[in-house]
Design an enzyme around this catalytic site. Sequence first.
Site, PDB file in Angstrom:
ATOM      1  N   ARG A 100       1.906  -1.596  14.487  1.00 41.32           N
ATOM      2  CA  ARG A 100       1.623  -0.607  15.541  1.00 41.32           C
ATOM      3  C   ARG A 100       0.125  -0.454  15.726  1.00 41.32           C
ATOM      4  NH1 ARG A 100       2.806   5.372  13.082  1.00 41.32           N
ATOM      5  NH2 ARG A 100       2.683   4.869  10.893  1.00 41.32           N
ATOM      6  N   ASP A 270      -0.512  -2.952   0.722  1.00 40.57           N
ATOM      7  CA  ASP A 270      -0.979  -3.145   2.100  1.00 40.57           C
ATOM      8  C   ASP A 270      -1.814  -1.948   2.567  1.00 40.57           C
ATOM      9  OD1 ASP A 270       1.799  -2.131   1.835  1.00 40.57           O
ATOM     10  OD2 ASP A 270       1.565  -1.654   3.946  1.00 40.57           O
TER      11      ASP A 270
END
Length: 494
Positions: A100, A270
């Site tokens: 996103r 991440d």
Amino acid sequence: MDNPLTPVSDNPLRSLPYEPAFESLGEDYFDRVAPAEFPQYSLRFRNDRLLATLGLSPKAVTDEQWIEVFGGFPAPPPCLAMRYHGYQFGEYNPNLGDGRGFLYGQVRGVDGELYDFGTKGSGRTPYSRGGDGRLTLKGGVREVLASEMLQRLGVRTSRCLSLIETGEQLWRGDEPSPTRSSVMVRFSRSHIRFGTFERLHALSRKDLIEKLLDHVLQYYYPHLVEDRIPEVSSKAERYARFYAELVQRVADLVAQWMTAGFCHAVLNTDNMSITGESFDYGPYAFIPQYNLGFTAAYFDYFGRYCYGNQPEVCAWNLQMLQAPLRAVIDRSEMESALAQFYPRYQTTYRQRMLLRMGLEVGLDQVPEAVAEELLQRTIKLLFESKVSYHNFFVVLKQQFQGSWRSEASHILKDALEEGTPDDVVQVFESWRQFYHQVLQSLPEREMDAIATRLTQQNPTVFLLKPEIERVWDAIAQEDNWQPFYDLVEQISQE
Ligand code: AMP
Ligand code: MG
């Protein structure tokens, strides 16, 4: 109304010195994507304080120009969805990547550092999977607040540069829905994550690991690059030094969070930056009281990322990073570097906690052993009294007087409420005696410096859940943004 994304002439944001640093690595590391178009572009927050780093004055950029760039993301800077994998809650997940957001541009600041413009909520990408590629407005507001507060508390953090409301309705399980939408731009040192390397390891691409590592050293650890340190003869040695420095940077970062009373909540690999900077604030929370088990994310069922586990999980993340780095760095060198994590963490944590109490650790200041004893007593007091973690330091700041040095009974005189259990009174008394001894061991003239440090380290404003909800309720119920602007102002002013 004109299309808000219509090019505005002479837009200074379009002529920033963009550098194609990450892009120059080539197509193995990212996908080129297009930004979403939104029904509405309402500028809700522009972080004018960051413009100085870009060599711009706030007056030089109109809101229209701002929206054109940080809402529409026009070329030439490319929109690059970064590819990465990561360990999420301990499980390896190869289905990640910017789902996103994307890296929009990279710009050299006037301080000589390279900065990323990283988006969040800017549309779907090949990594969105089932997601809508959007960011809720509340999520954006929360990230602005977290990064400003962390910055104020001395944490090395990314910042929010821009927040634009986009006029869509989003459906989320963790917010009353439909809920409002936004697109954010983050200003950070780098969006290269531990997971960026983990993906290349999973693909068995040693060549790409080495190339990425050279890139990271060139841009983010330039002092380790060959010509700067002639005594480092081999590439292997340079890489080993990089890992050792990363371990130290992460240990310092965790110590900064712990001192700030911050629980990041989602410390997946991440979400770990290769520069050791803190970023990506989702379900974070500041602790109301000192409690190692405090867990911020409702989906963290086993408390893996609770407040007190942060040192351990970050050390684990650094351990996992060894797998890809083994392609180019000796295993035993990395193990001995990682062995330095806890000592470094403990030293920084002690230093920073003492600073919050106005004290400096050092030979002619507070000796290490005394500092450790004071730290342990303080933690015991915070834990057993269950006082507000934040308020403890604020009260210390507000009440501090030079006379505390000569008279122990003056220290936090009226802090104990009536009816405080005897055992807590005892813990408090013993803490007070010890703090007094420490003050006495310092020269009289040091008292002013203590007052100054207490003010610097302990902003009165805080960011517990009720404060965030109060700000959000005004936006959600009356579209009143003033409490949000006031809070941001207070955080950065004080
Ligand atoms: P985060 O928890 O924000 O670090 O995100 C973990 C992963 O999920 C990343 O790959 C994100 O890009 C992806 N992701 C999170 N929310 C969305 C969304 N609404 N749409 C698409 N991808 C998302
Ligand atoms: Mg993330």
